[in-house]
Write a protein that holds these residues in place. Structure first.
Motif, PDB file in Angstrom:
ATOM      1  N   ALA A 101       0.824  -1.217   0.000  1.00  0.00           N
ATOM      2  CA  ALA A 101       0.000   0.000   0.000  1.00  0.00           C
ATOM      3  C   ALA A 101       0.853   1.260   0.000  1.00  0.00           C
ATOM      4  O   ALA A 101       0.463   2.279  -0.581  1.00  0.00           O
ATOM      5  N   GLY A 102       2.024   1.209   0.607  1.00  0.00           N
ATOM      6  CA  GLY A 102       2.915   2.368   0.610  1.00  0.00           C
ATOM      7  C   GLY A 102       3.380   2.741  -0.784  1.00  0.00           C
ATOM      8  O   GLY A 102       3.488   3.923  -1.122  1.00  0.00           O
ATOM      9  N   VAL A 103       3.659   1.732  -1.599  1.00  0.00           N
ATOM     10  CA  VAL A 103       4.069   1.987  -2.987  1.00  0.00           C
ATOM     11  C   VAL A 103       2.914   2.600  -3.772  1.00  0.00           C
ATOM     12  O   VAL A 103       3.093   3.549  -4.531  1.00  0.00           O
ATOM     13  N   VAL A 104       1.728   2.059  -3.578  1.00  0.00           N
ATOM     14  CA  VAL A 104       0.557   2.573  -4.295  1.00  0.00           C
ATOM     15  C   VAL A 104       0.280   4.020  -3.892  1.00  0.00           C
ATOM     16  O   VAL A 104       0.041   4.874  -4.750  1.00  0.00           O
ATOM     17  N   LEU A 105       0.340   4.307  -2.618  1.00  0.00           N
ATOM     18  CA  LEU A 105       0.118   5.678  -2.147  1.00  0.00           C
ATOM     19  C   LEU A 105       1.184   6.621  -2.698  1.00  0.00           C
ATOM     20  O   LEU A 105       0.878   7.710  -3.187  1.00  0.00           O
ATOM     21  N   ALA A 156       8.783   5.238  -9.821  1.00  0.00           N
ATOM     22  CA  ALA A 156       7.473   4.614  -9.607  1.00  0.00           C
ATOM     23  C   ALA A 156       7.554   3.098  -9.466  1.00  0.00           C
ATOM     24  O   ALA A 156       6.674   2.490  -8.864  1.00  0.00           O
ATOM     25  N   GLY A 157       8.594   2.488  -9.980  1.00  0.00           N
ATOM     26  CA  GLY A 157       8.726   1.040  -9.889  1.00  0.00           C
ATOM     27  C   GLY A 157       9.666   0.577  -8.797  1.00  0.00           C
ATOM     28  O   GLY A 157       9.922  -0.620  -8.670  1.00  0.00           O
ATOM     29  N   GLN A 158      10.174   1.505  -8.006  1.00  0.00           N
ATOM     30  CA  GLN A 158      11.126   1.150  -6.958  1.00  0.00           C
ATOM     31  C   GLN A 158      10.414   0.466  -5.787  1.00  0.00           C
ATOM     32  O   GLN A 158       9.224   0.649  -5.578  1.00  0.00           O
ATOM     33  N   PRO A 159      11.149  -0.314  -5.014  1.00  0.00           N
ATOM     34  CA  PRO A 159      10.551  -0.995  -3.858  1.00  0.00           C
ATOM     35  C   PRO A 159      10.065  -0.004  -2.797  1.00  0.00           C
ATOM     36  O   PRO A 159      10.433   1.173  -2.816  1.00  0.00           O
ATOM     37  N   PRO A 160       9.248  -0.471  -1.857  1.00  0.00           N
ATOM     38  CA  PRO A 160       8.651   0.434  -0.872  1.00  0.00           C
ATOM     39  C   PRO A 160       9.651   1.107   0.068  1.00  0.00           C
ATOM     40  O   PRO A 160       9.359   2.171   0.601  1.00  0.00           O
ATOM     41  N   ASP A 161      10.819   0.541   0.249  1.00  0.00           N
ATOM     42  CA  ASP A 161      11.784   1.124   1.178  1.00  0.00           C
ATOM     43  C   ASP A 161      12.720   2.141   0.529  1.00  0.00           C
ATOM     44  O   ASP A 161      13.647   2.628   1.174  1.00  0.00           O
ATOM     45  N   VAL A 163      13.971   5.488  -0.302  1.00  0.00           N
ATOM     46  CA  VAL A 163      13.817   6.868   0.151  1.00  0.00           C
ATOM     47  C   VAL A 163      13.879   7.823  -1.038  1.00  0.00           C
ATOM     48  O   VAL A 163      13.153   8.813  -1.095  1.00  0.00           O
ATOM     49  N   ALA A 164      14.742   7.521  -2.012  1.00  0.00           N
ATOM     50  CA  ALA A 164      14.865   8.380  -3.193  1.00  0.00           C
ATOM     51  C   ALA A 164      13.561   8.405  -3.990  1.00  0.00           C
ATOM     52  O   ALA A 164      13.151   9.456  -4.490  1.00  0.00           O
ATOM     53  N   ALA A 165      12.899   7.262  -4.107  1.00  0.00           N
ATOM     54  CA  ALA A 165      11.632   7.205  -4.835  1.00  0.00           C
ATOM     55  C   ALA A 165      10.558   8.003  -4.104  1.00  0.00           C
ATOM     56  O   ALA A 165       9.786   8.739  -4.732  1.00  0.00           O
ATOM     57  N   LEU A 166      10.511   7.877  -2.785  1.00  0.00           N
ATOM     58  CA  LEU A 166       9.540   8.638  -2.002  1.00  0.00           C
ATOM     59  C   LEU A 166       9.809  10.135  -2.118  1.00  0.00           C
ATOM     60  O   LEU A 166       8.882  10.933  -2.303  1.00  0.00           O
ATOM     61  N   THR A 167      11.063  10.526  -2.039  1.00  0.00           N
ATOM     62  CA  THR A 167      11.422  11.942  -2.152  1.00  0.00           C
ATOM     63  C   THR A 167      11.060  12.482  -3.531  1.00  0.00           C
ATOM     64  O   THR A 167      10.542  13.601  -3.651  1.00  0.00           O
ATOM     65  N   THR A 168      11.304  11.708  -4.570  1.00  0.00           N
ATOM     66  CA  THR A 168      10.962  12.133  -5.932  1.00  0.00           C
ATOM     67  C   THR A 168       9.464  12.292  -6.086  1.00  0.00           C
ATOM     68  O   THR A 168       8.988  13.288  -6.652  1.00  0.00           O
ATOM     69  N   ALA A 169       8.697  11.329  -5.589  1.00  0.00           N
ATOM     70  CA  ALA A 169       7.238  11.411  -5.683  1.00  0.00           C
ATOM     71  C   ALA A 169       6.702  12.623  -4.928  1.00  0.00           C
ATOM     72  O   ALA A 169       5.826  13.341  -5.429  1.00  0.00           O
ATOM     73  N   VAL A 170       7.217  12.873  -3.742  1.00  0.00           N
ATOM     74  CA  VAL A 170       6.773  14.027  -2.956  1.00  0.00           C
ATOM     75  C   VAL A 170       7.152  15.330  -3.662  1.00  0.00           C
ATOM     76  O   VAL A 170       6.372  16.285  -3.686  1.00  0.00           O
ATOM     77  N   ALA A 171       8.342  15.378  -4.247  1.00  0.00           N
ATOM     78  CA  ALA A 171       8.764  16.583  -4.969  1.00  0.00           C
ATOM     79  C   ALA A 171       7.846  16.853  -6.166  1.00  0.00           C
ATOM     80  O   ALA A 171       7.435  18.001  -6.400  1.00  0.00           O
ATOM     81  N   PHE A 172       7.503  15.810  -6.917  1.00  0.00           N
ATOM     82  CA  PHE A 172       6.559  15.983  -8.031  1.00  0.00           C
ATOM     83  C   PHE A 172       5.192  16.431  -7.526  1.00  0.00           C
ATOM     84  O   PHE A 172       4.549  17.291  -8.128  1.00  0.00           O
ATOM     85  N   ALA A 173       4.756  15.842  -6.424  1.00  0.00           N
ATOM     86  CA  ALA A 173       3.445  16.190  -5.886  1.00  0.00           C
ATOM     87  C   ALA A 173       3.399  17.646  -5.425  1.00  0.00           C
ATOM     88  O   ALA A 173       2.472  18.382  -5.772  1.00  0.00           O
ATOM     89  N   VAL A 174       4.381  18.049  -4.664  1.00  0.00           N
ATOM     90  CA  VAL A 174       4.389  19.422  -4.138  1.00  0.00           C
ATOM     91  C   VAL A 174       4.502  20.430  -5.274  1.00  0.00           C
ATOM     92  O   VAL A 174       3.756  21.422  -5.326  1.00  0.00           O
ATOM     93  N   THR A 175       5.400  20.191  -6.208  1.00  0.00           N
ATOM     94  CA  THR A 175       5.584  21.109  -7.333  1.00  0.00           C
ATOM     95  C   THR A 175       4.337  21.183  -8.194  1.00  0.00           C
ATOM     96  O   THR A 175       3.861  22.276  -8.536  1.00  0.00           O
TER      97      THR A 175
END
Length: 189
Positions: A101-105, A156-161, A163-175
């Motif tokens: 679910a973390g990856v999907v979110l 988007a295809g990186q595993p749930p752990d 951190v770089a993928a999460l940071t990238t997704a958050v950066a895209f979301a905020v921007t």
């Protein structure tokens, strides 16, 4: 009609839902029936990219000039529209897939931000471009930790752990959210 129904109709949301929800469910299901858990993550990312791309068409009305000149506050409506898109896409894919679910979110938030950014930069008709390209790149290139640029490109295809993928997704979301809420979709003349 109520203002909410008029807003949804002007954004062609009912038609988008009729297309996006079954498509997301089908793509996510393809990954869920595979034995390899990496396929579930890849299919979930593709499902989210497709669903957000379809729903991204509704990020602007048919007449951008009318939207810009209306005597209503657009920022709260735009923000709510983006949140609803991310929640809907994440919920549909989470119900069907076996991906974490973390990856999907993470992917739902990132793809929604990309769609918002594309709508701001290119207009509502091309809001699909950034989510689809990113989803296809993430699905087509294996998720590897090195080189770091490739790791970020396939966030988007990186595993749930990751951190770089999460940071990238958050950066895209905020921007994307900030640009879309403040400026709205690009007016194409």
């Amino acid at each position: 009609m109520t203002p909410l129904l008029l807003f949804l109709r002007s954004r062609e949301v009912p038609g988008g839902l009729l297309c996006a929800v079954p498509a997301m469910a089908l793509f996510a299901w393809f990954g869920a029936v595979q034995a390899d858990p990496r396929h579930a993550v890849t299919s979930a990312a593709l499902a989210l990219a497709l669903g957000v791309a379809v729903l991204g068409y509704g990020l602007g009305g048919p007449d951008a000039t009318l939207d810009a000149t209306a005597a209503i506050r657009w920022a709260p409506r735009r923000a709510l529209h983006l949140v609803s898109t991310a929640v809907l896409a994440g919920t549909v894919v989470t119900v069907v897939t076996t991906a974490p679910a973390g990856v999907v979110l993470r992917d739902a938030v990132g793809f929604t931000g990309l769609a918002a950014l594309a709508a701001t930069l290119f207009g509502r008709r091309l809001a699909w471009t950034l989510p689809v390209v990113t989803g296809c790149v993430s699905a087509g290139i294996p998720a590897v930790p090195e080189p770091f640029a490739l790791h970020l490109l396939t966030w988007a295809g990186q595993p749930p752990d990751s951190v770089a993928a999460l940071t990238t997704a958050v950066a895209f979301a905020v921007t994307g959210v900030a640009a879309y809420v403040i400026r709205g979709p690009r007016r194409i003349s």
